[in-house]
Design an enzyme around this catalytic site. Structure first.
Site, PDB file in Angstrom:
ATOM      1  N   GLU A 273      16.526   8.116  16.692  1.00  0.00           N
ATOM      2  CA  GLU A 273      16.153   6.699  16.646  1.00  0.00           C
ATOM      3  C   GLU A 273      16.923   5.977  15.544  1.00  0.00           C
ATOM      4  O   GLU A 273      16.951   6.421  14.395  1.00  0.00           O
ATOM      5  CB  GLU A 273      14.648   6.601  16.392  1.00  0.00           C
TER       6      GLU A 273
ATOM      7  N   ARG B 131       0.845  -1.183   0.000  1.00  0.00           N
ATOM      8  CA  ARG B 131       0.000   0.000   0.000  1.00  0.00           C
ATOM      9  C   ARG B 131       0.885   1.240   0.000  1.00  0.00           C
ATOM     10  O   ARG B 131       1.058   1.908   1.002  1.00  0.00           O
ATOM     11  CB  ARG B 131      -0.920  -0.001   1.221  1.00  0.00           C
TER      12      ARG B 131
ATOM     13  N   ASP C 268      -0.404  -3.202  15.162  1.00  0.00           N
ATOM     14  CA  ASP C 268      -0.716  -1.892  15.719  1.00  0.00           C
ATOM     15  C   ASP C 268      -1.500  -2.084  17.004  1.00  0.00           C
ATOM     16  O   ASP C 268      -2.057  -3.154  17.278  1.00  0.00           O
ATOM     17  CB  ASP C 268      -1.535  -1.070  14.720  1.00  0.00           C
TER      18      ASP C 268
ATOM     19  N   ARG D 204      15.087   8.657  12.264  1.00  0.00           N
ATOM     20  CA  ARG D 204      14.190   9.773  12.535  1.00  0.00           C
ATOM     21  C   ARG D 204      14.517  10.393  13.888  1.00  0.00           C
ATOM     22  O   ARG D 204      15.217   9.788  14.712  1.00  0.00           O
ATOM     23  CB  ARG D 204      12.725   9.331  12.507  1.00  0.00           C
TER      24      ARG D 204
ATOM     25  N   ARG E 188      -0.449  10.221  -2.401  1.00  0.00           N
ATOM     26  CA  ARG E 188      -1.743  10.887  -2.496  1.00  0.00           C
ATOM     27  C   ARG E 188      -1.663  12.036  -3.491  1.00  0.00           C
ATOM     28  O   ARG E 188      -0.700  12.803  -3.478  1.00  0.00           O
ATOM     29  CB  ARG E 188      -2.171  11.417  -1.127  1.00  0.00           C
TER      30      ARG E 188
ATOM     31  N   TYR F 234       3.889  -8.050  13.336  1.00  0.00           N
ATOM     32  CA  TYR F 234       3.842  -6.638  13.675  1.00  0.00           C
ATOM     33  C   TYR F 234       2.377  -6.243  13.816  1.00  0.00           C
ATOM     34  O   TYR F 234       1.591  -6.383  12.877  1.00  0.00           O
ATOM     35  CB  TYR F 234       4.516  -5.772  12.613  1.00  0.00           C
TER      36      TYR F 234
END
Length: 376
Positions: free
Chosen positions: A294, A167, A344, A273, A171, A342
């Site tokens: 990180e 995915r 969420d 990041r 956009r 993994y």
């Protein structure tokens, strides 16, 4: 319940409310697992100790559940990235495309332009790199995806499956909300307080600083294990592969970067990041700041496992552990570590609620719950 994170806490509460006596143990000195938050004494900033956790879901039942135990306030994750000495918006959107290529394209023009620079010779993408090149072309891929992915996973993108990027977030409008979900927010007083309230029930006994041994399983009607699947078996067949994270914590007098998350896509920047924690609580005002640089690397013994690798070698080893788990009576493996997936937070909570329901139904019908409610 082995583990006082979201899986263990949510299942404990569900079963306790149904009348079961539940023991929750965790080898750490605190509850909430990697969602653990604490307020820094010097700055007053609410710190996500094991890295930021942003709650987002389309599951209205889960949203209602967490709001039983915490007051969730609006938070929209708007990620920025620094690439080639410039700052861009993520996910790649119309603003990113126009800024990167110095254009003023409308949505339909941007779609046509991206199609023209994408690699149309690639049929069915097999690798991460194929997937990116097919949909956004080499320039955007190298600026925003290649370096970050190599740092995050420690391998060339050509070695990663296309499924990681199935995915692809591109956009053709100016929407820079990182997530698509209807419900997004942060608990006003942090995740630790939320988990504390979930565990606050007379039928729940909490034991911290307590390492669980599988020899104890016979002492309980059932064990729900949310620790590492391979760890339950003392790594007898070998260790499943994980990536772990290192955090370099530093203070800043003022506002360091003006946003919660700044990615770094260039390979010559060693970290992936920087997160600035006061921006995860935009309803609070703090003069000083706490940030994390990180970095990701291979997980070694003694490290905290974060991301399951799930490459071919790991999947083969996983299958052997799944077979072993199926021979273990009275134990169900749950959560991110227990099922080597993994997950969420919203999915973790949904699976915990559904697993507890399945146990209650099985018990009512004199049946046993298997090793996995959701197969790895």
């Amino acid at each position: 319940m082995v583990g006082a994170g979201l899986s263990g806490a949510v299942m404990a509460r569900k079963l306790a409310e149904a009348g079961h006596l539940v023991t929750v143990c965790d080898e750490r000195s605190h509850i909430a697992g990697n969602c653990y938050t604490e307020r820094d004494a010097d700055t007053g900033v609410m710190v996500h100790v094991y890295g930021p956790h942003i709650f987002h879901t389309d599951d209205e039942g889960v949203w209602d559940y967490v709001n039983r135990f915490a007051n969730f306030l609006p938070f929209v994750n708007r990620v920025k990235t620094t690439s080639g000495g410039r700052v861009f918006l993520l996910p790649v959107n119309l603003h990113t495309i126009n800024q990167f290529f110095n254009k003023t394209l409308r949505p339909d023009e941007a779609k046509e332009f991206i199609t023209s620079i994408a690699d149309q010779t690639i049929g069915e993408p097999k690798t991460f790199e194929d997937q990116a090149l097919k949909f956004v072309g080499r320039d955007l891929y190298e600026a925003f995806f290649k370096g970050y992915t190599m740092k995050q996973w420690g391998v060339e993108p050509t070695q990663l499956p296309a499924s990681i990027l199935k995915r692809l977030p591109v956009r053709f409008n100016y929407d820079d909300n990182y997530f698509f979900h209807r419900f997004q927010g942060m608990p006003e007083n942090g995740y630790t307080e939320m988990v504390e309230k979930i565990l606050d029930h007379d039928n729940i006994e909490l034991k911290l600083n307590t390492r669980y041994s599988r020899a104890e399983s016979a002492s309980y009607a059932h064990v729900f294990y949310s620790g590492p699947l391979d760890g339950y078996f003392d790594f007898e067949l070998g260790r499943l592969g994980y990536r772990t994270l290192d955090f370099e914590r530093f203070y800043y007098d003022g506002d360091y970067q003006g946003c919660a998350v700044m990615n770094y896509g260039d390979l010559d920047v060693p970290y992936t990041r920087i997160t600035e924690h006061k921006h995860f609580s935009p309803w609070e005002k703090h003069e000083k700041s706490i940030c994390y640089r990180e970095s990701a690397r291979s997980c070694e013994e003694g490290d905290i496992p974060y991301y399951p690798i799930r490459m071919a070698d790991e999947k083969a080893l996983l299958a052997r552990y799944v077979e072993r788990a199926g021979q273990e009576p009275g134990v169900t493996f749950v959560g991110r570590l227990g099922t080597y997936r993994y997950l969420d937070m919203d999915v973790t909570i949904r699976e915990a609620l559904d697993t507890a329901d399945a146990y209650l139904n099985a018990s009512a019908n004199a049946q046993k719950l298997g090793a996995f409610f959701v197969s790895p």
